[in-house]
Design a protein around this motif. Structure first.
Motif, mmCIF file in Angstrom:
data_model
loop_
_atom_site.group_PDB
_atom_site.id
_atom_site.type_symbol
_atom_site.label_atom_id
_atom_site.label_comp_id
_atom_site.label_asym_id
_atom_site.label_seq_id
_atom_site.Cartn_x
_atom_site.Cartn_y
_atom_site.Cartn_z
ATOM 1 N N ALA B 208 0.852 -1.194 0.000
ATOM 2 C CA ALA B 208 0.000 0.000 0.000
ATOM 3 C C ALA B 208 0.887 1.242 0.000
ATOM 4 C CB ALA B 208 -0.893 0.010 1.222
ATOM 5 N N ILE B 209 0.410 2.246 -0.713
ATOM 6 C CA ILE B 209 1.134 3.533 -0.751
ATOM 7 C C ILE B 209 0.138 4.626 -0.400
ATOM 8 C CG2 ILE B 209 2.397 5.180 -2.190
ATOM 9 C CD1 ILE B 209 3.374 2.813 -3.877
ATOM 10 N N ASN B 210 0.489 5.412 0.600
ATOM 11 C CA ASN B 210 -0.352 6.555 0.987
ATOM 12 C C ASN B 210 0.355 7.845 0.601
ATOM 13 O OD1 ASN B 210 -2.341 4.907 2.304
ATOM 14 N ND2 ASN B 210 -0.828 4.579 3.922
ATOM 15 N N VAL B 211 -0.383 8.679 -0.101
ATOM 16 C CA VAL B 211 0.214 9.916 -0.614
ATOM 17 C C VAL B 211 -0.533 11.108 -0.043
ATOM 18 C CG1 VAL B 211 0.490 11.302 -2.709
ATOM 19 C CG2 VAL B 211 1.020 8.867 -2.761
ATOM 20 N N ASN B 212 0.205 12.094 0.388
ATOM 21 C CA ASN B 212 -0.431 13.327 0.858
ATOM 22 C C ASN B 212 0.361 14.541 0.348
ATOM 23 O OD1 ASN B 212 -2.303 14.832 2.508
ATOM 24 N ND2 ASN B 212 -0.515 15.322 3.758
ATOM 25 N N VAL B 213 -0.329 15.372 -0.407
ATOM 26 C CA VAL B 213 0.283 16.614 -0.894
ATOM 27 C C VAL B 213 -0.622 17.761 -0.474
ATOM 28 C CG1 VAL B 213 1.044 17.928 -2.916
ATOM 29 C CG2 VAL B 213 1.264 15.450 -2.916
ATOM 30 N N ASN B 214 -0.100 18.689 0.282
ATOM 31 C CA ASN B 214 -0.939 19.819 0.700
ATOM 32 C C ASN B 214 -1.167 20.810 -0.435
ATOM 33 O OD1 ASN B 214 -1.541 19.022 3.253
ATOM 34 N ND2 ASN B 214 0.149 20.126 4.225
#
Lengths: 229, 298
Positions: B208-214
């Motif tokens: 699993a890959i979790n991505v967060n870009v504000n």
């Protein structure tokens, strides 16, 4: 024949240059006599034109060389961030400065002479040629050489700033005085009227322009505040 | 009197001449210099040095070690991570920095009865190259304030969990290649871009890959054998939009949300689930990599 012709032209050139030096020196030492002689000799307008071009151009070049040194120093200082990029348009700034200074000086020359001409001719009801006044005004700028000297001294060492300032003040007063003398001889009026035409007249025009500008600025600012303040 | 006038005229010409000469020669003979503007942590070309450390089995790592726990913190610069086909290598560190920046601080300790090798890496600024082996299971936390992170996970990668975060702004690039093995990877960038490239025929395990870009963009490129790898993407954009240009994906798609899976996802041997949250910006999904990523070799 060709050899004789060359010698003649060489003598002519040296004679012309000697007369030019004498005119310049005369403006410094005895402006009354020098201006009378210039009027009598019917010197062309090109000589004073070139004189202004040289004086302002050289002063501009000295000043621009200083600006160029500052630009080079800033570029060197920032080379860490910018790399050794060529100066590009920044390198043209000194040239633009020189050209601008010369153009402004030539406009100033014509405008100031024009104001003095209008003042002397229409207010003091005297006769004189505008082109003749342009020539004399060109020669009146010769003390500007002291400004060049002052700028060079200042460029060599900041410690010379009092001397540089002294040269600037002397040159300013001297140029104003010579302009008054030029108007006096060109229109055959007394020195008081000549001073009013050559200095007070342009100053009044200048003050009117500045006043109009400030009034316009005030109207704009007050309009933002909802009308006249 | 005439002579005096001529002499004074000569003085006038001499002043003009001096002015011309001074204007011409002063930039060369009398240059002005300002203090050189430098940012210490960025370093200067030609004034750089490289710190190198290696943790190798039977040299400075015990035989009992099975897991490697990495804790990497760098304020400014770049982190480049890849895996090598070396079962003895626990961690190889190469750090290029300016001479003005302090030497790389690296610490390591064996915990849990010698099963876990804990490695700490810290410095202010520079370019960090990490090479990991294929004989250990890795956990890692990578923190960067400003800069870029590039990771390549291929057949030698054996990752339990990686947490990668860029606190202020920068770029993050992750490439998943054939037979990579990982459980979870968390990627976050405050301001900047994040690019995920999945170019693989198969994976060893599901991950699993979790991505967060504000603030910024997220680009995902997927080129997989869909019968071997089922890829799922759940993405949400707060302000901005999503663009999907991939025929292998199907599911729900709106302007700011999507829930997509590759054709035959349920029957695929392994799954790769990507969850992306983007604040202000955009997200794209396509087959081929959209943009090249700047790669500099040390």
């Amino acid at each position: 024949m060709e050899k004789i012709g060359d010698e003649m032209s060489e003598k002519g050139m040296s004679g012309y240059f000697s007369a030019f030096l004498s005119r310049i020196g005369g403006v410094f030492l005895a402006p009354d006599a020098a201006f009378k002689q210039i009027i009598a000799d019917k010197v062309g307008v090109w000589e004073p034109f070139l004189l202004i071009l040289l004086l302002v151009g050289i002063e501009g070049a000295v000043f621009a060389s200083f600006v160029y040194r500052v630009i080079l120093a800033i570029a060197e200082s920032l080379s860490y961030l910018t790399g050794n990029v060529p100066l590009g348009l920044l390198g043209a700034i000194p040239w633009i400065m020189v050209i601008l200074m010369v153009v402004v000086a030539l406009i100033f020359w014509i405008v100031v002479a024009g104001i003095a001409h209008i003042s002397a001719k229409y207010i003091f009801k005297s006769e004189g040629s505008f082109v003749q006044l342009l020539k004399l005004y060109g020669y009146s700028l010769t003390p500007y050489s002291l400004v060049i000297l002052g700028t060079v001294l200042l460029g060599i060492s900041w410690a010379t700033w009092p001397l540089s300032m002294f040269f600037n003040i002397v040159a300013t007063f001297w140029v104003v005085l010579l302009m008054a003398v030029a108007v006096k001889h060109n229109y055959n009026i007394d020195v008081g009227k000549a001073f009013i035409s050559s200095f007070i007249g342009p100053m009044v025009v200048w003050l009117i322009i500045v006043s109009i500008f400030w009034a316009w600025l005030w109207l704009i600012i007050s309009s933002f505040a909802g009308g006249f303040v | 009197m005439a002579m005096a006038r001529t002499i004074l005229g000569g003085v006038f010409v001499a002043i003009l001449f001096v002015g011309v000469v001074y204007a011409v020669v002063s930039p060369t003979l009398q240059p002005i210099s300002f203090p050189r503007f430098e940012i210490p942590w960025l370093g200067v070309e030609g004034e750089r040095m490289v710190d190198r450390y290696s943790l190798v089995k039977e040299t400075n790592v015990s035989d009992s070690v099975k897991f490697v726990d990495l804790n990497v913190t760098l304020k400014f610069g770049g982190i480049n991570l890849l895996f090598s086909n070396d079962p003895y290598l626990a961690c190889d560190v190469s750090f290029e920095r300016s001479v003005n920046v302090s030497e790389l601080e690296i610490s390591y300790d064996e915990l849990d009865g010698g099963q876990v090798l804990q490695v700490g890496v810290w410095d202010e600024a520079g370019r960090l190259n990490l090479t990991l082996g294929n004989g250990y299971l890795y956990n890692g936390t990578f923190r960067l304030r400003i800069g870029g992170v590039m990771m390549t996970l291929g057949r030698h990668a054996n990752v339990s969990r990686f947490v990668v975060s860029i606190k202020y702004f920068g770029g993050l690039f992750l490439e998943i290649n054939d037979d990579a093995s990982f459980e979870q990877i968390d990627l976050s960038v405050d301001i900047g871009g994040l690019q995920l490239v999945v170019d693989a025929e198969s994976l060893k395990d599901s991950g699993a890959i979790n991505v967060n870009v504000n603030v910024g963009g997220f680009s995902m490129s997927v080129d997989v054998n869909t019968s071997e790898i089922g890829v799922g993407l759940d993405a949400a954009v707060d302000v901005g939009g999503l663009t999907v240009n991939h025929e292998d994906f199907q599911g729900q798609l709106s302007q700011r949300m999507c829930s997509l899976k590759t054709v035959g996802y349920d029957g695929a041997t392994n799954k790769l689930d990507v969850k992306a949250t983007i604040g202000l910006g955009g997200g794209t999904l396509q087959k081929g990599a959209q943009y090249g990523f700047p790669i500099s070799q040390v």
